[in-house]
Design a protein around this motif. Sequence first.
Motif, PDB file in Angstrom:
ATOM      1  N   GLU A  71      -2.802  35.682  -8.290  1.00  0.00           N
ATOM      2  CA  GLU A  71      -1.712  34.837  -7.816  1.00  0.00           C
ATOM      3  C   GLU A  71      -2.109  34.071  -6.560  1.00  0.00           C
ATOM      4  N   ALA A  72      -3.003  34.647  -5.764  1.00  0.00           N
ATOM      5  CA  ALA A  72      -3.520  33.952  -4.580  1.00  0.00           C
ATOM      6  C   ALA A  72      -4.630  33.007  -5.036  1.00  0.00           C
ATOM      7  N   ARG A  73      -4.417  31.717  -4.817  1.00  0.00           N
ATOM      8  CA  ARG A  73      -5.329  30.694  -5.344  1.00  0.00           C
ATOM      9  C   ARG A  73      -6.567  30.570  -4.470  1.00  0.00           C
ATOM     10  N   LEU A  74      -7.757  30.650  -5.095  1.00  0.00           N
ATOM     11  CA  LEU A  74      -9.012  30.509  -4.368  1.00  0.00           C
ATOM     12  C   LEU A  74      -9.216  29.053  -3.982  1.00  0.00           C
ATOM     13  N   ILE A  75      -9.514  28.783  -2.707  1.00  0.00           N
ATOM     14  CA  ILE A  75      -9.759  27.425  -2.234  1.00  0.00           C
ATOM     15  C   ILE A  75     -10.914  27.451  -1.235  1.00  0.00           C
ATOM     16  N   VAL A  76     -11.427  26.266  -0.955  1.00  0.00           N
ATOM     17  CA  VAL A  76     -12.431  26.083   0.087  1.00  0.00           C
ATOM     18  C   VAL A  76     -11.824  25.205   1.166  1.00  0.00           C
ATOM     19  N   LYS A  77     -11.937  25.614   2.412  1.00  0.00           N
ATOM     20  CA  LYS A  77     -11.419  24.845   3.551  1.00  0.00           C
ATOM     21  C   LYS A  77     -12.584  24.250   4.327  1.00  0.00           C
ATOM     22  N   ARG A  78     -12.400  22.993   4.722  1.00  0.00           N
ATOM     23  CA  ARG A  78     -13.400  22.310   5.543  1.00  0.00           C
ATOM     24  C   ARG A  78     -12.795  22.000   6.903  1.00  0.00           C
ATOM     25  N   THR A  79     -13.504  22.344   7.958  1.00  0.00           N
ATOM     26  CA  THR A  79     -13.038  22.087   9.317  1.00  0.00           C
ATOM     27  C   THR A  79     -13.519  20.709   9.765  1.00  0.00           C
ATOM     28  N   ARG A  80     -12.566  19.842  10.104  1.00  0.00           N
ATOM     29  CA  ARG A  80     -12.916  18.498  10.562  1.00  0.00           C
ATOM     30  C   ARG A  80     -13.421  18.542  12.000  1.00  0.00           C
ATOM     31  N   SER A  81     -13.904  17.391  12.461  1.00  0.00           N
ATOM     32  CA  SER A  81     -14.442  17.315  13.824  1.00  0.00           C
ATOM     33  C   SER A  81     -13.374  17.533  14.882  1.00  0.00           C
ATOM     34  N   ASP A  82     -12.097  17.229  14.534  1.00  0.00           N
ATOM     35  CA  ASP A  82     -11.014  17.422  15.503  1.00  0.00           C
ATOM     36  C   ASP A  82     -10.437  18.829  15.475  1.00  0.00           C
ATOM     37  N   GLY A  83     -11.029  19.721  14.677  1.00  0.00           N
ATOM     38  CA  GLY A  83     -10.575  21.107  14.632  1.00  0.00           C
ATOM     39  C   GLY A  83      -9.574  21.405  13.542  1.00  0.00           C
ATOM     40  N   THR A  84      -9.028  20.384  12.872  1.00  0.00           N
ATOM     41  CA  THR A  84      -8.081  20.612  11.780  1.00  0.00           C
ATOM     42  C   THR A  84      -8.838  20.975  10.506  1.00  0.00           C
ATOM     43  N   GLU A  85      -8.116  21.591   9.571  1.00  0.00           N
ATOM     44  CA  GLU A  85      -8.732  22.042   8.332  1.00  0.00           C
ATOM     45  C   GLU A  85      -8.183  21.278   7.138  1.00  0.00           C
ATOM     46  N   GLU A  86      -9.030  21.058   6.172  1.00  0.00           N
ATOM     47  CA  GLU A  86      -8.683  20.330   4.955  1.00  0.00           C
ATOM     48  C   GLU A  86      -8.936  21.227   3.754  1.00  0.00           C
ATOM     49  N   ASP A  87      -7.958  21.304   2.841  1.00  0.00           N
ATOM     50  CA  ASP A  87      -8.109  22.095   1.627  1.00  0.00           C
ATOM     51  C   ASP A  87      -8.924  21.315   0.603  1.00  0.00           C
ATOM     52  N   MET A  88      -9.934  21.970   0.048  1.00  0.00           N
ATOM     53  CA  MET A  88     -10.781  21.353  -0.976  1.00  0.00           C
ATOM     54  C   MET A  88     -10.613  22.148  -2.270  1.00  0.00           C
ATOM     55  N   VAL A  89      -9.463  21.914  -2.940  1.00  0.00           N
ATOM     56  CA  VAL A  89      -9.102  22.698  -4.120  1.00  0.00           C
ATOM     57  C   VAL A  89      -9.982  22.358  -5.317  1.00  0.00           C
ATOM     58  N   ARG A  90     -10.688  21.236  -5.288  1.00  0.00           N
ATOM     59  CA  ARG A  90     -11.553  20.840  -6.402  1.00  0.00           C
ATOM     60  C   ARG A  90     -13.024  21.007  -6.055  1.00  0.00           C
ATOM     61  N   HIS A  91     -13.314  21.870  -5.115  1.00  0.00           N
ATOM     62  CA  HIS A  91     -14.700  22.104  -4.729  1.00  0.00           C
ATOM     63  C   HIS A  91     -15.461  22.716  -5.905  1.00  0.00           C
ATOM     64  N   ASP A  92     -16.791  22.464  -5.950  1.00  0.00           N
ATOM     65  CA  ASP A  92     -17.601  22.967  -7.063  1.00  0.00           C
ATOM     66  C   ASP A  92     -17.577  24.492  -7.153  1.00  0.00           C
ATOM     67  N   LEU A  93     -17.498  25.177  -6.016  1.00  0.00           N
ATOM     68  CA  LEU A  93     -17.416  26.642  -6.052  1.00  0.00           C
ATOM     69  C   LEU A  93     -16.130  27.090  -6.742  1.00  0.00           C
TER      70      LEU A  93
END
Length: 697
Positions: free
Chosen positions: A63-85
């Motif tokens: 039920e907990a969806r696996l995602i990859v988060k990327r940290t931007r240069s300003d410290g905020t995070e972006e969800d990458m739900v379509r990442h190859d992993l």
Amino acid sequence: MLKALSSTLRKATTWLRHAPDLGAALMLLLRRTRIDYRKEVGNGLDASVFTSPVQWIARALPEARLIVKRTRSDGTEEDMVRHDLVKLVSNPNPYYGDIALWMATVFSFCAPGGGNAYWIKLRNRAGKPVQLWWVPHWMIEPVGSRDGTEFLTHYKYSPGGTIEPIIIAPEDVVHFRHGIDPENPRKGRSPVDGVIREIFMDLEASNFVAALLRNMGVPGVVIAPKNGTLPSSDDVEATKVWFKQSFSGDRRGDPLVMGAPTDVQQFGFNPQQMNMDGARDVAEERICAALGVPAAVVGFGAGLQQTKVGATMESLLKLAWHNGVLPYCRMFADELSRSLLPDFVKTDDMRVTHDTSEVVALADHEDRETTRWNGRIQSGAAMISEAREAWGLPVDDSHRVYLRPIASFEVPHGAPPRAPEAPKSLGEKAQASQSALQRANAYVRFLLAAEKGHISALQGQLEAFFTDLGKSARTASVEFLAADPTIAKARGADGEKADELLIEQILEALGIPVHETTFRRILEQHFLEVAETVAKAGELVGIAGQLPDPVARAIVAAGGRRAGLFDLGDQTRRALFEALATGRAEGEGVDQLVARISREVESGPTWGTSETRARIIARTETKYAQNISTIERGRAAGVERFTVIDGRLGPGRSLQSHMARNGSIVSTSEAREMADAEHPNGTLSFAPHFGGDEEED
């Protein structure tokens, strides 16, 4: 005596030190038990007391969806739900999907003697992982160098049968460890290794009952001859066969007549004499505690007793997620970040995690977190952008603002409170008037900041509504126009009645009352949303922010009345007349007339396009909703006068006629008349008047 005993112990210790093998044997004799419970339990696959909570975790974890988060240069995070992993884990190989993969992983991770789960990577020619395969934990072993200089050199995979062990490089294995096993630091240790006896105890209790029912051979009836007669073995067997044939199956209950004095007695066994519920409850509780899942969540009787003493199932479900599932999610995600993510990206600004926003058991936790962020925003402690980032929403520069009450002022630590200073050249009345006007301007600026969003939302709804209206007009008109072979020809004076009848038929088929109801509900809902924004603006300047029900009903009713002023039926009728007249003048056929009717009804008789129509209505009604909500909300709070703001709060708002009334103070009735008389795209706004009566002097 004590000295002799002490001397004997010292000699025994020295002897054991120099005879380690014999000492180990002696220590084995001194162990608490000689039973190898871990061997007796095995892999736990046949132990329901273990498999039940593990299966619950395995079912819940996806039920907990696996995602990859990327940290931007300003410290905020972006969800990458379509990442190859993420794509690879969701479709690991051609034979099973991610749910089966995770369920098998959870089992190996928690199994007795386990605490380790393994995925083997299969790579393409470019070296990129393209498949993932779960391997049973008893088939693979991490191996280090023989001299101990290298912690891990390879994994030895032993699939069994005639296949020789396969050597696999560490970079081709994802090894999930449950902590570190002190007896073998290359591996993890199962969370249930400390409760192996409890698993064994439950297994033995279950085996005992099953064996008792199957093997004890408890007879139902005892038949014994009286007077000390000793029948032969042939007579005994014949009597048994005769009794079974005569009184079993459909012949149960037939009368029994014996040819000699005989005792026939019922024989029974009471299972309550061997009641082991208490022991099995202990096993359930301790095993579930080791896995982090309350027993009641799994359905065990021991856990269900907790719900009778105040613990609700809802709270136990949350506890199961926080103590059981989420820690496993963090351990799995951490290992994927270390062992699998580098195969796709070599930077340090990404990490694997789980999104729990769609987990039903944690929904109210998300609601409470949202409430906390709302409180931070309303108090001015956090920017809107920070809350949107926490909620996983997109952020731009327009969100990097604080919402701080206009009546709050900065005061240095230790300094007394102070009011904002007005220019010294102003008198006391001028200072009060200036302060009141500043608060009024701040109130209106808050509404203007939200105005664009309200207009955009209403415009989108109206465009969809008018598009649907045009489609309905096309459907309603095509049948009537196709039935009139002379429809495309010019009509004389006598033909006007025929057109009127045709249009009434189209309007009836179009179902204008239904569309009017939809239009009214759109405006009513929009007025209520604007009113909630007005309530927040009032809270910023000192008026209670809650919207009383009578005020809300009055504002919604105003939206309904405004819908009636548009007279959708009359507008559609005029659009139909215009479409027929123009189409005939252009010499259009039936299909062209139908298309023109659809366009004209959609755009209306005066706006030209449906987009222009929706935009002008959205602007006009949003402004009117702001003004009427300000008046009704202020009146409910005891405000009797309102400050007029106009002509200087934005581009195109500096006309002299507007400037003349800007800053004037009007009564409630005057404000209502001005709001009703405002033209489309008007610039008039009102704010509660914060000054005193002396300003009129």
